[in-house]
Design an enzyme around this catalytic site. Structure first.
Site, mmCIF file in Angstrom:
data_model
loop_
_atom_site.group_PDB
_atom_site.id
_atom_site.type_symbol
_atom_site.label_atom_id
_atom_site.label_comp_id
_atom_site.label_asym_id
_atom_site.label_seq_id
_atom_site.Cartn_x
_atom_site.Cartn_y
_atom_site.Cartn_z
ATOM 1 C CB CYS A 1 94.165 70.203 -8.668
ATOM 2 S SG CYS A 1 93.749 68.826 -9.991
ATOM 3 C CB CYS A 2 89.039 72.736 -9.633
ATOM 4 S SG CYS A 2 88.808 73.591 -11.312
ATOM 5 C CB SER A 3 85.471 69.678 -11.743
ATOM 6 O OG SER A 3 85.001 69.225 -10.556
ATOM 7 N N GLY B 1 89.334 72.987 -14.091
ATOM 8 C CA GLY B 1 90.134 74.114 -14.047
ATOM 9 C C GLY B 1 89.804 75.519 -14.098
#
Length: 102
Positions: free
Chosen positions: A7-9, A11
């Site tokens: 999961c990131c800002s 993707g």
């Protein structure tokens, strides 16, 4: 089959790491599904995945996401900045596997 998501800002940057993790899983003959999602999709993704690794840029969500995952008996951890920066799929996969065994 183990199911891991990053999961990131947005993707995007984690998608590169997902590919490296998948390559490592292939060489180790592991049955895993690995995907990347933006922050907004965490609540849906944690329902169907076993574990979540957070990109360093969204580490501020760790406590919230850990609580949400714990209610489902699942694990969340932040990827080490060095592992993420080097796009080290092997170390990221090892981190996920260690969490699953814990």
């Amino acid at each position: 089959m183990m199911k891991i998501f990053l999961c990131c800002s947005a993707g995007m940057s984690t998608s590169m790491l997902v590919k490296k993790m998948e390559q490592t899983a292939l060489t180790r003959n592991l049955d895993v599904e690995i995907a990347a999602f933006p922050l907004e999709e965490f609540s849906n993704a944690i329902q169907t995945y076993d574990i979540c690794l957070l990109g360093p840029q969204v580490k501020f969500k760790l406590a919230d996401f850990k609580a949400e995952a714990a209610a489902l008996n699942k694990q969340v951890a932040a990827i080490e900045p060095m592992v993420y920066g080097l796009m080290n799929g092997e170390k990221a996969l090892d981190q996920a596997l260690e969490l699953l065994e814990a």
